[in-house]
Design a protein around this motif. Structure first.
Motif, PDB file in Angstrom:
ATOM      1  N   VAL A  69      12.694  -0.324   4.663  1.00 42.52           N
ATOM      2  CA  VAL A  69      13.499  -1.269   3.890  1.00 42.52           C
ATOM      3  C   VAL A  69      14.956  -0.819   3.967  1.00 42.52           C
ATOM      4  CG1 VAL A  69      11.640  -1.975   2.329  1.00 42.52           C
ATOM      5  CG2 VAL A  69      13.056  -0.006   1.742  1.00 42.52           C
ATOM      6  N   ALA A  70      15.874  -1.760   3.818  1.00 42.79           N
ATOM      7  CA  ALA A  70      17.295  -1.458   3.980  1.00 42.79           C
ATOM      8  C   ALA A  70      17.947  -0.944   2.699  1.00 42.79           C
ATOM      9  CB  ALA A  70      18.040  -2.702   4.473  1.00 42.79           C
ATOM     10  N   HIS A  71      17.477  -1.381   1.557  1.00 44.54           N
ATOM     11  CA  HIS A  71      18.123  -1.042   0.295  1.00 44.54           C
ATOM     12  C   HIS A  71      17.360   0.077  -0.414  1.00 44.54           C
ATOM     13  CE1 HIS A  71      19.824  -1.443  -3.718  1.00 44.54           C
ATOM     14  NE2 HIS A  71      20.796  -2.159  -3.165  1.00 44.54           N
ATOM     15  N   PRO A  72      18.061   1.057  -0.966  1.00 41.49           N
ATOM     16  CA  PRO A  72      17.363   2.169  -1.621  1.00 41.49           C
ATOM     17  C   PRO A  72      16.548   1.772  -2.860  1.00 41.49           C
ATOM     18  CG  PRO A  72      19.752   2.391  -1.869  1.00 41.49           C
ATOM     19  CD  PRO A  72      19.506   1.231  -0.954  1.00 41.49           C
ATOM     20  N   ARG A  73      16.845   0.628  -3.457  1.00 40.04           N
ATOM     21  CA  ARG A  73      16.063   0.179  -4.619  1.00 40.04           C
ATOM     22  C   ARG A  73      14.795  -0.564  -4.218  1.00 40.04           C
ATOM     23  NH1 ARG A  73      19.804  -2.427  -9.136  1.00 40.04           N
ATOM     24  NH2 ARG A  73      18.996  -4.203  -8.005  1.00 40.04           N
ATOM     25  N   ASP A  74      14.653  -0.892  -2.940  1.00 38.27           N
ATOM     26  CA  ASP A  74      13.442  -1.544  -2.467  1.00 38.27           C
ATOM     27  C   ASP A  74      12.418  -0.481  -2.090  1.00 38.27           C
ATOM     28  OD1 ASP A  74      14.600  -4.038  -2.860  1.00 38.27           O
ATOM     29  OD2 ASP A  74      15.437  -4.084  -0.839  1.00 38.27           O
ATOM     30  N   VAL A  75      11.177  -0.916  -1.871  1.00 38.67           N
ATOM     31  CA  VAL A  75      10.085   0.017  -1.593  1.00 38.67           C
ATOM     32  C   VAL A  75       9.388  -0.395  -0.307  1.00 38.67           C
ATOM     33  CG1 VAL A  75       7.870   0.910  -2.433  1.00 38.67           C
ATOM     34  CG2 VAL A  75       9.730   0.472  -4.045  1.00 38.67           C
ATOM     35  N   GLY A  76       9.176   0.561   0.581  1.00 37.50           N
ATOM     36  CA  GLY A  76       8.393   0.349   1.787  1.00 37.50           C
ATOM     37  C   GLY A  76       7.167   1.241   1.751  1.00 37.50           C
ATOM     38  N   LEU A  77       5.990   0.651   1.870  1.00 36.32           N
ATOM     39  CA  LEU A  77       4.740   1.412   1.870  1.00 36.32           C
ATOM     40  C   LEU A  77       4.093   1.314   3.239  1.00 36.32           C
ATOM     41  CD1 LEU A  77       3.163   0.214  -1.516  1.00 36.32           C
ATOM     42  CD2 LEU A  77       4.416   2.332  -1.083  1.00 36.32           C
ATOM     43  N   ALA A  78       3.843   2.462   3.862  1.00 35.99           N
ATOM     44  CA  ALA A  78       3.154   2.501   5.150  1.00 35.99           C
ATOM     45  C   ALA A  78       1.656   2.435   4.884  1.00 35.99           C
ATOM     46  CB  ALA A  78       3.531   3.760   5.912  1.00 35.99           C
ATOM     47  N   ALA A  79       1.156   1.218   4.741  1.00 39.89           N
ATOM     48  CA  ALA A  79      -0.256   1.003   4.403  1.00 39.89           C
ATOM     49  C   ALA A  79      -0.653  -0.404   4.808  1.00 39.89           C
ATOM     50  CB  ALA A  79      -0.468   1.190   2.900  1.00 39.89           C
ATOM     51  N   GLY A  80      -1.955  -0.625   4.881  1.00 45.16           N
ATOM     52  CA  GLY A  80      -2.463  -1.977   5.038  1.00 45.16           C
ATOM     53  C   GLY A  80      -2.295  -2.728   3.726  1.00 45.16           C
ATOM     54  N   ALA A  81      -2.463  -4.035   3.762  1.00 45.53           N
ATOM     55  CA  ALA A  81      -2.212  -4.872   2.584  1.00 45.53           C
ATOM     56  C   ALA A  81      -3.081  -4.466   1.393  1.00 45.53           C
ATOM     57  CB  ALA A  81      -2.429  -6.344   2.928  1.00 45.53           C
ATOM     58  N   LEU A  82      -4.384  -4.394   1.579  1.00 42.48           N
ATOM     59  CA  LEU A  82      -5.273  -4.067   0.465  1.00 42.48           C
ATOM     60  C   LEU A  82      -4.995  -2.662  -0.049  1.00 42.48           C
ATOM     61  CD1 LEU A  82      -7.571  -4.763  -1.434  1.00 42.48           C
ATOM     62  CD2 LEU A  82      -9.171  -4.023   0.359  1.00 42.48           C
ATOM     63  N   GLU A  83      -4.862  -1.704   0.843  1.00 43.97           N
ATOM     64  CA  GLU A  83      -4.577  -0.326   0.447  1.00 43.97           C
ATOM     65  C   GLU A  83      -3.284  -0.241  -0.370  1.00 43.97           C
ATOM     66  OE1 GLU A  83      -3.604   3.970   2.603  1.00 43.97           O
ATOM     67  OE2 GLU A  83      -3.857   2.167   3.821  1.00 43.97           O
ATOM     68  N   GLY A  84      -2.240  -0.931   0.081  1.00 39.05           N
ATOM     69  CA  GLY A  84      -0.965  -0.915  -0.623  1.00 39.05           C
ATOM     70  C   GLY A  84      -1.042  -1.562  -1.988  1.00 39.05           C
ATOM     71  N   LEU A  85      -1.710  -2.713  -2.068  1.00 39.21           N
ATOM     72  CA  LEU A  85      -1.853  -3.391  -3.358  1.00 39.21           C
ATOM     73  C   LEU A  85      -2.674  -2.567  -4.344  1.00 39.21           C
ATOM     74  CD1 LEU A  85      -2.374  -7.081  -2.180  1.00 39.21           C
ATOM     75  CD2 LEU A  85      -0.345  -6.107  -3.291  1.00 39.21           C
ATOM     76  N   LEU A  86      -3.721  -1.918  -3.854  1.00 40.74           N
ATOM     77  CA  LEU A  86      -4.526  -1.069  -4.727  1.00 40.74           C
ATOM     78  C   LEU A  86      -3.729   0.141  -5.202  1.00 40.74           C
ATOM     79  CD1 LEU A  86      -7.997  -1.200  -2.923  1.00 40.74           C
ATOM     80  CD2 LEU A  86      -7.355  -2.286  -5.088  1.00 40.74           C
ATOM     81  N   ALA A  87      -2.880   0.687  -4.345  1.00 43.77           N
ATOM     82  CA  ALA A  87      -2.024   1.818  -4.749  1.00 43.77           C
ATOM     83  C   ALA A  87      -1.047   1.395  -5.836  1.00 43.77           C
ATOM     84  CB  ALA A  87      -1.277   2.373  -3.533  1.00 43.77           C
ATOM     85  N   ILE A  88      -0.468   0.199  -5.700  1.00 44.43           N
ATOM     86  CA  ILE A  88       0.433  -0.317  -6.738  1.00 44.43           C
ATOM     87  C   ILE A  88      -0.345  -0.532  -8.038  1.00 44.43           C
ATOM     88  CG2 ILE A  88       1.816  -2.311  -7.439  1.00 44.43           C
ATOM     89  CD1 ILE A  88       2.604  -2.585  -4.444  1.00 44.43           C
TER      90      ILE A  88
END
Length: 93
Positions: free
Chosen positions: A67-86
């Protein structure tokens, strides 16, 4: 889109207009991208437009999470894995 002869253009235009109206009314929109890469960047263009207007971004992508902005979040994960982590970090109701 992509040569679809059955595409109903006026429905897409109506949906786009409703989306723009909604985006003008909300104060702090958050875009959650799921698997949107750079090969077909239409989703990323939308997200970048929302961020440029003051919104924030959570990008979930196993290969291109940057992601370009420091306030944004980039997760190196698949969709389900990332959503479950959130979800694991949200308060339980």
């Amino acid at each position: 889109m992509f040569g679809d002869g059955e595409w109903i253009g006026h429905r897409s235009a109506q949906q786009a207009a409703r989306l723009q109206t909604w985006l003008q009314r909300v104060q702090r929109p958050l875009v959650i991208e799921l698997g949107a890469g750079t090969a077909i960047p239409s989703v990323r263009h939308f997200s970048q437009g929302v961020v440029a207007q003051g919104g924030r971004l959570v990008r979930i992508n196993p290969r291109e999470p940057q992601v370009a902005h420091p306030r944004d979040v980039g997760l190196a994960a698949g969709a389900l894995e990332g959503l479950l982590a959130i979800a694991a970090h949200l308060p339980q109701t």
